[in-house]
Design an enzyme around this catalytic site. Structure first.
Site, PDB file in Angstrom:
ATOM      1  N   SER A  41     -66.741 -41.729 107.391  1.00  0.00           N
ATOM      2  CA  SER A  41     -68.118 -41.756 107.906  1.00  0.00           C
ATOM      3  C   SER A  41     -68.671 -40.337 107.894  1.00  0.00           C
ATOM      4  O   SER A  41     -68.118 -39.446 108.548  1.00  0.00           O
ATOM      5  CB  SER A  41     -68.138 -42.301 109.339  1.00  0.00           C
ATOM      6  OG  SER A  41     -69.336 -41.902 109.975  1.00  0.00           O
ATOM      7  N   HIS A  66     -69.173 -44.289 104.134  1.00  0.00           N
ATOM      8  CA  HIS A  66     -69.915 -44.936 105.219  1.00  0.00           C
ATOM      9  C   HIS A  66     -71.027 -44.003 105.710  1.00  0.00           C
ATOM     10  O   HIS A  66     -70.767 -42.872 106.124  1.00  0.00           O
ATOM     11  CB  HIS A  66     -68.906 -45.217 106.340  1.00  0.00           C
ATOM     12  CG  HIS A  66     -69.416 -45.977 107.518  1.00  0.00           C
ATOM     13  ND1 HIS A  66     -69.370 -47.360 107.608  1.00  0.00           N
ATOM     14  CD2 HIS A  66     -69.961 -45.558 108.686  1.00  0.00           C
ATOM     15  CE1 HIS A  66     -69.859 -47.747 108.784  1.00  0.00           C
ATOM     16  NE2 HIS A  66     -70.223 -46.671 109.462  1.00  0.00           N
ATOM     17  N   ASP A  68     -74.066 -43.612 108.408  1.00  0.00           N
ATOM     18  CA  ASP A  68     -74.588 -44.142 109.672  1.00  0.00           C
ATOM     19  C   ASP A  68     -76.065 -43.818 109.821  1.00  0.00           C
ATOM     20  O   ASP A  68     -76.465 -42.657 109.862  1.00  0.00           O
ATOM     21  CB  ASP A  68     -73.809 -43.540 110.848  1.00  0.00           C
ATOM     22  CG  ASP A  68     -72.407 -44.101 110.950  1.00  0.00           C
ATOM     23  OD1 ASP A  68     -72.282 -45.336 111.094  1.00  0.00           O
ATOM     24  OD2 ASP A  68     -71.443 -43.319 110.873  1.00  0.00           O
ATOM     25  N   MET A  70     -79.356 -44.189 112.181  1.00  0.00           N
ATOM     26  CA  MET A  70     -79.750 -44.440 113.582  1.00  0.00           C
ATOM     27  C   MET A  70     -81.225 -44.110 113.755  1.00  0.00           C
ATOM     28  O   MET A  70     -81.718 -43.114 113.217  1.00  0.00           O
ATOM     29  CB  MET A  70     -78.919 -43.576 114.525  1.00  0.00           C
ATOM     30  CG  MET A  70     -77.416 -43.710 114.318  1.00  0.00           C
ATOM     31  SD  MET A  70     -76.481 -42.808 115.566  1.00  0.00           S
ATOM     32  CE  MET A  70     -74.826 -42.860 114.860  1.00  0.00           C
ATOM     33  N   HIS A 102     -74.563 -48.282 107.358  1.00  0.00           N
ATOM     34  CA  HIS A 102     -74.420 -48.969 108.647  1.00  0.00           C
ATOM     35  C   HIS A 102     -75.717 -48.725 109.414  1.00  0.00           C
ATOM     36  O   HIS A 102     -75.956 -47.620 109.913  1.00  0.00           O
ATOM     37  CB  HIS A 102     -73.197 -48.396 109.378  1.00  0.00           C
ATOM     38  CG  HIS A 102     -73.012 -48.912 110.769  1.00  0.00           C
ATOM     39  ND1 HIS A 102     -72.162 -48.309 111.679  1.00  0.00           N
ATOM     40  CD2 HIS A 102     -73.561 -49.972 111.427  1.00  0.00           C
ATOM     41  CE1 HIS A 102     -72.201 -48.975 112.817  1.00  0.00           C
ATOM     42  NE2 HIS A 102     -73.049 -49.984 112.700  1.00  0.00           N
ATOM     43  N   MET A 104     -77.952 -48.822 112.352  1.00  0.00           N
ATOM     44  CA  MET A 104     -78.086 -48.978 113.804  1.00  0.00           C
ATOM     45  C   MET A 104     -79.571 -48.802 114.110  1.00  0.00           C
ATOM     46  O   MET A 104     -80.005 -47.811 114.699  1.00  0.00           O
ATOM     47  CB  MET A 104     -77.206 -47.951 114.523  1.00  0.00           C
ATOM     48  CG  MET A 104     -75.724 -48.320 114.463  1.00  0.00           C
ATOM     49  SD  MET A 104     -74.624 -46.914 114.746  1.00  0.00           S
ATOM     50  CE  MET A 104     -74.551 -46.245 113.089  1.00  0.00           C
ATOM     51  N   MET A 173     -67.568 -53.192 116.281  1.00  0.00           N
ATOM     52  CA  MET A 173     -67.654 -51.837 116.844  1.00  0.00           C
ATOM     53  C   MET A 173     -66.525 -51.659 117.846  1.00  0.00           C
ATOM     54  O   MET A 173     -66.366 -52.456 118.770  1.00  0.00           O
ATOM     55  CB  MET A 173     -69.002 -51.608 117.526  1.00  0.00           C
ATOM     56  CG  MET A 173     -70.198 -51.489 116.589  1.00  0.00           C
ATOM     57  SD  MET A 173     -70.077 -50.213 115.307  1.00  0.00           S
ATOM     58  CE  MET A 173     -69.864 -48.715 116.268  1.00  0.00           C
ATOM     59  N   GLY A 178     -73.601 -45.200 118.193  1.00  0.00           N
ATOM     60  CA  GLY A 178     -74.536 -44.100 118.439  1.00  0.00           C
ATOM     61  C   GLY A 178     -73.949 -42.715 118.322  1.00  0.00           C
ATOM     62  O   GLY A 178     -74.656 -41.777 117.985  1.00  0.00           O
ATOM     63  N   GLY A 180     -70.301 -40.211 117.315  1.00  0.00           N
ATOM     64  CA  GLY A 180     -68.932 -40.042 116.873  1.00  0.00           C
ATOM     65  C   GLY A 180     -68.096 -39.462 118.005  1.00  0.00           C
ATOM     66  O   GLY A 180     -68.621 -39.033 119.036  1.00  0.00           O
ATOM     67  N   GLY A 181     -66.786 -39.488 117.823  1.00  0.00           N
ATOM     68  CA  GLY A 181     -65.887 -38.801 118.743  1.00  0.00           C
ATOM     69  C   GLY A 181     -65.599 -39.511 120.055  1.00  0.00           C
ATOM     70  O   GLY A 181     -65.035 -38.903 120.967  1.00  0.00           O
ATOM     71  N   ASP A 208     -64.925 -49.724 113.521  1.00  0.00           N
ATOM     72  CA  ASP A 208     -65.701 -48.482 113.461  1.00  0.00           C
ATOM     73  C   ASP A 208     -65.770 -47.865 114.852  1.00  0.00           C
ATOM     74  O   ASP A 208     -66.354 -48.446 115.770  1.00  0.00           O
ATOM     75  CB  ASP A 208     -67.116 -48.818 112.957  1.00  0.00           C
ATOM     76  CG  ASP A 208     -67.968 -47.575 112.743  1.00  0.00           C
ATOM     77  OD1 ASP A 208     -67.484 -46.454 112.985  1.00  0.00           O
ATOM     78  OD2 ASP A 208     -69.140 -47.744 112.336  1.00  0.00           O
ATOM     79  N   GLY A 209     -65.159 -46.681 114.977  1.00  0.00           N
ATOM     80  CA  GLY A 209     -65.211 -45.956 116.239  1.00  0.00           C
ATOM     81  C   GLY A 209     -63.826 -45.685 116.793  1.00  0.00           C
ATOM     82  O   GLY A 209     -63.063 -46.630 117.048  1.00  0.00           O
ATOM     83  N   GLY A 210     -63.470 -44.403 116.895  1.00  0.00           N
ATOM     84  CA  GLY A 210     -62.173 -44.053 117.469  1.00  0.00           C
ATOM     85  C   GLY A 210     -61.004 -44.398 116.569  1.00  0.00           C
ATOM     86  O   GLY A 210     -59.869 -44.552 117.046  1.00  0.00           O
ATOM     87  N   GLY A 230     -64.815 -41.111 111.214  1.00  0.00           N
ATOM     88  CA  GLY A 230     -65.627 -39.909 111.086  1.00  0.00           C
ATOM     89  C   GLY A 230     -64.872 -38.690 111.576  1.00  0.00           C
ATOM     90  O   GLY A 230     -64.437 -37.832 110.799  1.00  0.00           O
TER      91      GLY A 230
HETATM   92  C1  DX5 Z   1     -70.794 -44.590 115.577  1.00  0.00           C
HETATM   93  C2  DX5 Z   1     -70.745 -44.736 114.082  1.00  0.00           C
HETATM   94  C3  DX5 Z   1     -69.438 -44.417 113.479  1.00  0.00           C
HETATM   95  C4  DX5 Z   1     -68.943 -43.030 113.739  1.00  0.00           C
HETATM   96  C5  DX5 Z   1     -67.518 -43.165 114.098  1.00  0.00           C
HETATM   97  O1  DX5 Z   1     -71.886 -45.238 116.098  1.00  0.00           O
HETATM   98  O2  DX5 Z   1     -71.084 -46.027 113.672  1.00  0.00           O
HETATM   99  O3  DX5 Z   1     -69.398 -44.713 112.085  1.00  0.00           O
HETATM  100  O4  DX5 Z   1     -69.057 -42.148 112.657  1.00  0.00           O
HETATM  101  O5  DX5 Z   1     -67.111 -41.932 114.502  1.00  0.00           O
HETATM  102  P1  DX5 Z   1     -65.639 -41.604 115.012  1.00  0.00           P
HETATM  103  O6  DX5 Z   1     -64.723 -41.891 113.876  1.00  0.00           O
HETATM  104  O7  DX5 Z   1     -65.763 -40.193 115.339  1.00  0.00           O
HETATM  105  O8  DX5 Z   1     -65.375 -42.459 116.201  1.00  0.00           O
HETATM  106 ZN    ZN Z   2     -70.729 -46.554 111.549  1.00  0.00          ZN
END
Ligand code: DX5
Ligand code: ZN
Length: 260
Positions: A41, A66, A68, A70, A102, A104, A173, A178, A180-181, A208-210, A230
Site C-alpha cells: 500500500s 494498492h 488508498d 480517501m 481502494h 474510502m 478491514m 483512514g 496507516g500504522g 487490510d490494516g496491521g 503499508g
Molecule cells: C488504511 C488503508 C490501508 C493502509 C494500511 O485505511 O486502507 O491500506 O495503508 O496500512 P498499514 O499496513 O500501515 O496498517
Molecule cells: Zn487500503
C-alpha cells in the site's frame, strides 16, 4: 450521473477488451487475484519518490499495488485521486502487475469510471459508502475492471450476501479505515471464516490494516489470500526486502517462525 442504467449492467462476465494497452496481453488481473499476493500500500510510501518506491517493490516481485483513496468525508483524511493512479499504472502494467484502488470515499458510483479510465485494474469500494452496491459493481464490470467490496470492522459479512456473485474481491478491514500504522484487530480472525461462508470459494478475501509477518500468516490460516501492507513495507529502510519477508511469512505455517 446518467439516469439510464449502464450498458451491460447485469451481464457480469463481459470484459472490455479495448481497455487493454499494448503489452497487456500476458496480464490477466482476474487470474492474478486468484493467487496468494502481498499488496504493498503506497499510503506509507515516500510520496516525493513514489514512482521509485513502486518500482522497488515491483522489482522484488510485487504484482498487486494498492492505492488508498480517501475523501475527507467517508474517512477524515484526504489522500490521492485518479491522477496518481494514472501516474503509476504504466509502471505497474509494464511488468505484468496490476493496480487496485481502494476507495474510502462516499458515493463511489460517482467516481469509479474515472479510476478505471486512469488505469486501475481493480477497484474496491466500501459497502458502507453507498446504497447502490450492485449498481456500482455493474458500472465497474461494464468498464472491464475487477470488482472489490470492502467492509469496516463493525460491518457484518452478511451485507455481501446478495452481491457475492458480482465481485472478485471481498476486503475485510482489519483496522478502522483512514490511517496507516494502526494495530491489527484480532477479532478479524473470527470474522474471516464467516466472510468466507458468505462469499463462497470463488471470491478472494483480502485483509487490510496491521498486516505484517506475524498477522499475515494468521489471516491466511483464517481464509485470506490477498494481504495489503503499508507500514510493514514502506516504513522500513528496505521496502523490497520487507515485501519479500512478508511473502516468506506466508510460506510458513502460523507459529512456525516463533518455534525456531
Ligand atoms: C488504511 C488503508 C490501508 C493502509 C494500511 O485505511 O486502507 O491500506 O495503508 O496500512 P498499514 O499496513 O500501515 O496498517
Ligand atoms: Zn487500503
Amino acid at each position: 450521473m446518467s439516469a439510464v442504467a449502464p450498458e451491460g449492467a447485469g451481464v457480469p462476465d463481459r470484459v472490455a477488451a479495448d481497455r487493454l494497452a499494448p503489452g497487456d496481453a500476458a496480464r490477466d488481473p482476474r487470474r492474478l487475484l486468484g493467487e496468494v499476493l502481498v499488496a504493498p500500500s503506497i499510503l506509507s510510501a515516500d510520496f516525493g519518490a513514489l514512482r521509485a518506491q513502486v518500482r522497488e517493490v515491483l522489482a522484488a516481485g510485487a504484482r498487486l499495488i494498492h492505492v488508498d483513496v480517501m475523501d475527507g468525508h467517508f474517512v477524515p483524511p484526504i489522500t490521492v485521486g485518479p491522477l496518481v493512479v494514472e501516474a503509476l499504472a504504466g509502471e505497474v502494467r509494464a511488468v505484468g502487475a496490476m493496480l487496485e484502488a481502494h476507495l474510502m470515499i462516499e458515493r463511489p458510483e460517482r467516481h469509479v469510471a474515472d479510476f478505471v479510465e486512469a488505469g486501475a485494474d481493480s477497484i474496491t469500494f466500501h459497502a458502507e459508502a453507498t446504497a447502490h452496491i450492485a449498481y456500482t459493481a455493474a458500472l465497474l464490470r461494464e468498464r472491464g475492471a475487477c470488482v472489490g467490496v470492502a467492509i469496516n470492522p463493525a460491518t457484518p459479512p452478511g451485507v455481501l450476501s446478495e452481491v457475492a456473485g458480482a465481485v472478485e474481491v471481498a476486503l475485510c478491514m482489519t483496522v478502522s479505515p483512514g490511517w496507516g500504522g494502526q494495530p491489527f484487530i484480532e477479532h478479524s480472525l473470527e470474522k474471516l471464516p464467516r466472510l468466507r461462508a458468505v462469499v463462497g470459494e470463488r471470491v478472494a478475501i483480502e485483509v487490510d490494516g496491521g498486516i505484517d509477518p506475524d498477522t499475515a500468516p494468521r489471516c491466511r490460516a483464517a481464509g485470506a489470500s490477498l494481504f495489503v501492507a503499508g507500514t510493514a513495507i514502506f516504513a522500513t529502510s528496505d521496502p523490497g526486502e520487507s515485501y519479500a519477508a512478508l511473502v516468506r511469512s506466508l510460506a510458513e505455517r502460523p507459529g512456525e517462525a516463533d518455534s525456531r
